[in-house]
Enzyme design. Structure first.
Site, mmCIF file in Angstrom:
data_model
loop_
_atom_site.group_PDB
_atom_site.id
_atom_site.type_symbol
_atom_site.label_atom_id
_atom_site.label_comp_id
_atom_site.label_asym_id
_atom_site.label_seq_id
_atom_site.Cartn_x
_atom_site.Cartn_y
_atom_site.Cartn_z
ATOM 1 C CG ASP A 569 38.141 38.981 35.879
ATOM 2 O OD1 ASP A 569 38.857 38.876 36.995
ATOM 3 O OD2 ASP A 569 38.507 38.298 35.261
ATOM 4 C CD GLU A 572 41.409 42.966 40.565
ATOM 5 O OE1 GLU A 572 40.904 41.713 40.587
ATOM 6 O OE2 GLU A 572 41.114 43.307 39.299
ATOM 7 C CG ASP A 646 44.425 35.894 35.848
ATOM 8 O OD1 ASP A 646 43.217 35.705 35.938
ATOM 9 O OD2 ASP A 646 44.502 37.046 35.216
#
Length: 977
Positions: A569, A572, A646
């Site tokens: 997770d 990015e 999310d």
């Protein structure tokens, strides 16, 4: 602590009824981005031309030429190259770059088999008639990219332009509007900005308060318990910041740039590249994952514009993202596909720097049969901050051929381990071992099948990844072994931010080896994420990836077992106190390359390193990895699954999940899913899902490739038993349907690895001429044979389903027959999802309710035969060990089932003596055939009469206990006299 105070403040906001949504002030628009603002509406300038005498064909069959002219008068090098798949590649680079060759990733695209680019003589019959005159006068040169001349590129010399032809028709037109530009590297003209940078470092945007934490929304948390207000460090869209205004307006952000208090030093100055392209005769274009807009990409400029902002590709952690928007999200695939009723084609813009894409449509004459006008073409204008022009032209002409061409470039989704296609149960966070034991026990006692239990960040020792909280999870191996005893696996989260703690061996070793990204001054970059002050590994480095892979060895990752898998997770990468909740663009890799060049690749590189670690941790490398990643780029499909991040616990997010997943599949990323129930419930300022919303989402998720339930820690528990007995019973039946179809999903994933065709696709992929399906984004196909239309609105108990093709479709539960092409209103009470089997198909199912996929290994099969209008059907079943790589050595079986002339047959497409599955055929179900007088089974020269009966409630004939091996050759004859 400060984080808990922040969470309490969030809870208070919910109680006060404060509406939460994405903080737009944290994310740049085109008007706040120097290169996009500069280039989006730039006036036409001096055109580039191809110097005819510079055109050469190299010894490897590649065309090279010089481009002259342009606004800067700097020569550029043009290259045209062909591949065996028919793909044509066009590249433009600086001929004599000031700072050397621009950085390009060398490990994303697969090695290609090249073909010779041949110039066709002007009188060649292969030259299309519409350009023959231009070819004769040398206005254009025509080059063949396939031996049969079906793929051509027409190169216009003055001005520079290139058009892809397929089958004699123009498809993709590069630079038709003359928007091509290439900002060359140059010497800095204005040295008066250094003082502005120094001033930026001194600016206090926190009003003297002490920062003790940052939230995922990028807002600071202070020692007095208050939180930074939205927009305190940013501006409204289209406005300059006060600091940006200090920079000479003549510079316009070319050499220095601000966003809020964040300063970008831009040492190489302006380096943007861009080009327009037109998809000829195409009204429908797809791709550009990941965004939340319609599947058919909306126009962003022109009279039909839906959005005012261009689509943006810049991988970001966008907390509480909004729907129907071209804003950047977690991943970015620079691929566009165009589809018309007679062809499919596309373009890959292979540039990983920040990219904006404007889309517009050219309207034709009125069609006369409806009030609007037809679309003659759809155009896209690509603008990237740096890098080079590198375009792969995918000629198609069919959807499956485009998928195969793209897969040859970027790779396929490898066959996942069978367990990963089952149900996954996740929450931020399961509190401790007792909680894990309780959740697992509930699944067991309530006969709810599942395969994987997940642990989020709280399982670690203070957000130190590869560790366990020794009080909450004192015996992690024992915990995993208990799950494994019932066939279950566990997944733990491992994020890229590494807590800066000299006592944490992962950090200290990487620090000593200097494996972390540097800031612009060459110091170890410091960013804020879940652990607080953190360093970020440079996954662009093969050395760092190799080091990271060793972290997953069982002796390095203490408490791990072969049944533990991984979740990446925040990759990015997410940096809570950085610009746009990410990393400064002038940060540097170990090779000294700026972050702006490789930002969009970071998540994929981490995904790759993790997958390689899970593979290498086993000495024989005989277990398939399973790694879920939030961030992605072209080629991420090679390394594991992706989810949509999310999402919110809202009906509209359920609706949006479908086009998002379809777009991912069209971009090659077919192992994907959305969090069932919506991740952000109370944690995002929304309520928790009620039984209806959760059930409808569970129904939808059960028919998507990756099926996981997940929830924010502020949300109420939402495991399948938390909504009452009636809902639990419904969810059990839905989960049972998923598991009954695992063999079909597994077969479809095998075919995806072989062909590149996604497992979950829009209707038009397999019905390419049915124009009424081109805009459909509320139903989809799994493979070719299952049509799914979920119910995604509150209170609805029916759905209007469009049935494509010319053959009948059958309801999977009740066997109802629907003729095609037609639309019908179909009953869908809560707990029922409209799913239909194609007439003309044979589907394998395993009907028995089991606790997990591993418990089904020896279970018998049912073949569901759905006849077409002529009484025929065909299908396949793939069988292997469910894990490992022996299938690539031929250790598998691929069966073909055919119903023809009242005879159902089983034949081998591939067989293996090294692998013998134990499964038997327990039952055959026949849809759309008349009741025979008797049935005969023939196998190995023997004939056996079979028993059968009609099942009115399910609309089928049921043949009981043929009792033959699933890998045997046999026939069943339906006898009518």
């Amino acid at each position: 602590d400060a984080r808990m105070r922040c969470l309490r403040a969030a809870t208070l906001a919910v109680l006060l009824g404060i509406a939460w949504a994405v903080d737009h002030s944290k994310f740049r628009t085109c008007g706040q981005t120097s290169f996009c603002k500069r280039r989006r509406n730039a006036e036409a300038s001096r055109a580039y031309v191809v110097a005819p005498n510079s055109i050469t064909l190299t010894s490897t069959g590649k065309l090279t030429a010089q481009l002259h002219g342009g606004p800067f008068g700097v020569p550029l090098t043009l290259e045209l190259q062909g591949y065996a798949t028919g793909v044509a590649r066009l590249r433009v680079t600086e001929t004599t770059p000031l700072h050397g060759l621009r950085w390009e990733p060398q490990d994303i695209l697969l090695e290609q088999t090249g073909t010779w680019v041949r110039r066709l003589a002007p009188d060649s019959p292969s030259i299309p008639s519409d350009i023959r005159e231009k070819a004769t006068s040398n206005e254009v040169f025509v080059y063949a990219f396939t031996p049969d001349d079906t793929v051509l590129v027409v190169l216009y010399l003055h001005p520079f332009r290139a058009i892809l032809y397929q089958g004699g028709e123009p498809t993709l037109d590069l630079n038709p509007a003359g928007k091509f530009y290439f900002e060359h590297h140059r010497k800095k003209e204005d040295a008066g900005v250094a003082q502005v940078a120094a001033a930026a470092e001194d600016k206090d945007i926190h009003g003297g308060k002490t920062v003790v934490d940052y939230g995922e929304d990028g807002l600071a948390v202070y020692s007095d318990g208050t939180k930074q207000q939205k927009g305190a460090d940013a501006v409204e869209a289209g406005q300059d910041t006060s600091d940006q205004s200090k920079i000479d307006k003549k510079d316009d952000g070319e050499w220095e740039e601000y966003f809020g208090s964040h300063f970008d030093s831009k040492p190489f100055g302006p380096a943007s590249v861009g080009m327009d392209m037109t998809f000829i005769n195409a009204a429908h274009v797809f791709g550009l994952a990941e965004h939340t807009g319609p599947l058919n990409l909306a126009s962003t400029t022109g009279p039909a514009a839906k959005y005012q902002e261009p689509y943006r590709l810049w991988t970001l952690d966008v907390y509480d993202y909004e729907l129907d928007s071209p804003m950047a999200l977690y991943g970015g695939v620079p691929l566009m596909l165009a589809h018309t009723s007679n062809r499919t084609f596309g373009a890959l813009w292979f540039n990983p720097t920040e990219t904006f894409i404007d889309i517009w449509r050219e309207q034709g004459e009125s069609t006369g049969w409806f009030s609007g006008k037809s679309t003659k073409a759809t155009s896209a204008y690509w603008m990237s901050e740096s890098g080079i022009i590198d375009i792969m032209m995918l000629p198609g002409p069919s959807p499956v051929e485009v998928f195969a061409q793209y897969a040859k470039l970027t790779g396929v989704t490898p066959l996942p381990p069978l367990f990963s296609l089952g149900y996954h149960q996740c929450r931020w966070n399961y509190n401790d071992y007792a909680d894990v034991k309780y959740v697992h026990g509930q699944f067991e006692s309530l006969d709810l099948p599942y395969d994987v239990l997940w642990l989020d960040i709280e399982h670690t020792d203070g957000k130190r990844y590869f560790t366990w909280d020794k009080f909450k999870f004192a015996n992690p191996k024992e915990m995993q072994d208990e799950l494994a005893a019932t066939g279950r696996k566990m997944v733990t989260i491992v994020d890229p931010h590494i807590k800066k703690d000299s006592g944490y061996k992962v950090y200290q070793e990487a620090h000593e080896k200097e494996l972390f990204i540097k800031d612009k001054d060459g110091k170890e970059m410091d960013g804020w994420c879940w652990p607080g002050s953190s360093a970020y590994l440079d996954f662009t480095s093969a050395e760092v990836r190799d080091w990271w892979a060793t972290r997953f060895q069982y002796d390095m990752y203490e408490g791990s077992t072969p049944n533990l898998y991984t979740w990446n997770d925040m990759n990015e990468p997410s940096v809570f106190n950085g610009p746009e909740v990410s990393m400064n663009k002038d940060a540097k890799s170990l090779a000294g390359v700026e972050h702006r060049e490789w930002h969009n690749l970071y998540g994929m590189y981490m995904h790759r390193a993790t997958a390689e670690g899970l593979l290498k941790r086993n000495e024989k490398q005989d277990k398939r990895p399973f790694v879920l990643s939030r961030s992605f780029y072209s080629g991420s499909q090679r390394w594991g699954a992706i989810w949509t991040g999310d999402n919110a616990c809202k009906w509209d997010h359920l609706v949006a999940s479908v086009p998002m997943l379809l777009a991912l599949g069209l971009c090659g990323i077919t192992f994907s899913g959305a969090d069932v129930g919506g991740f952000l419930g109370k944690g995002g300022g929304y309520g928790d899902p009620d039984a209806e919303l959760f059930t409808r989402w569970f129904e939808t998720g059960a028919y998507t490739p990756f099926f996981r339930g997940h929830a924010h820690h502020d949300s109420a528990r939402r495991e399948p038993w938390t909504f009452g007995d009636e809902t639990t019973a419904r969810l059990r039946e839905i989960a049972k349907e998923r598991y009954q179809l695992l063999s079909y999903w597994y077969t479809t994933f095998y075919l995806a690895e072989m062909t590149g065709t996604p497992t979950m696709v829009p209707i038009w992929v397999h019905y390419p001429q049915e124009t009424s399906t081109f805009d459909a984004e509320d139903q989809w196909l799994i493979g070719k044979d299952l049509l799914v239309h979920p119910v995604t609105s509150r209170g609805a108990t029916s759905a209007t389903v469009y049935f494509p093709g010319s053959q009948p479709w059958y309801g999977v539960r009740n066997g109802h027959r629907f003729t095609a092409p037609n639309s019908y209103s179909v009953d869908a009470p809560l707990g029922t999802i409209p799913v239909f089997q194609r007439g003309g198909s044979v589907l394998p199912r395993q009907m028995r309710l089991r606790r997990s996929s591993s418990a089904m290994v020896r279970d018998p099969y049912t073949l569901v035969v759905a006849a077409d209008a002529a009484g025929g059907a065909e299908g396949q079943l793939y069988l292997d060990a469910g894990d490992g790589y022996n299938y690539r050595e031929g250790y598998y079986h691929l069966r073909k089932y055919t119903l023809n002339a009242n005879v159902l047959s089983s034949t081998a497409l591939h067989t293996s003596s090294q692998f013998t599955p134990p499964n038997m055929l327990e039952r055959v179900e026949l849809l759309g055939v008349a009741m025979p007088v008797r049935m005969e089974l023939k196998i190995a020269g023997e004939v056996h009469e079979l028993t059968f009966n009609e099942s009115p409630s399910t609309g089928r004939i049921v043949v009981r206990k043929p009792a033959v091996s699933m890998v045997a050759d046999w026939t069943i004859s339906l006898i009518y006299s």
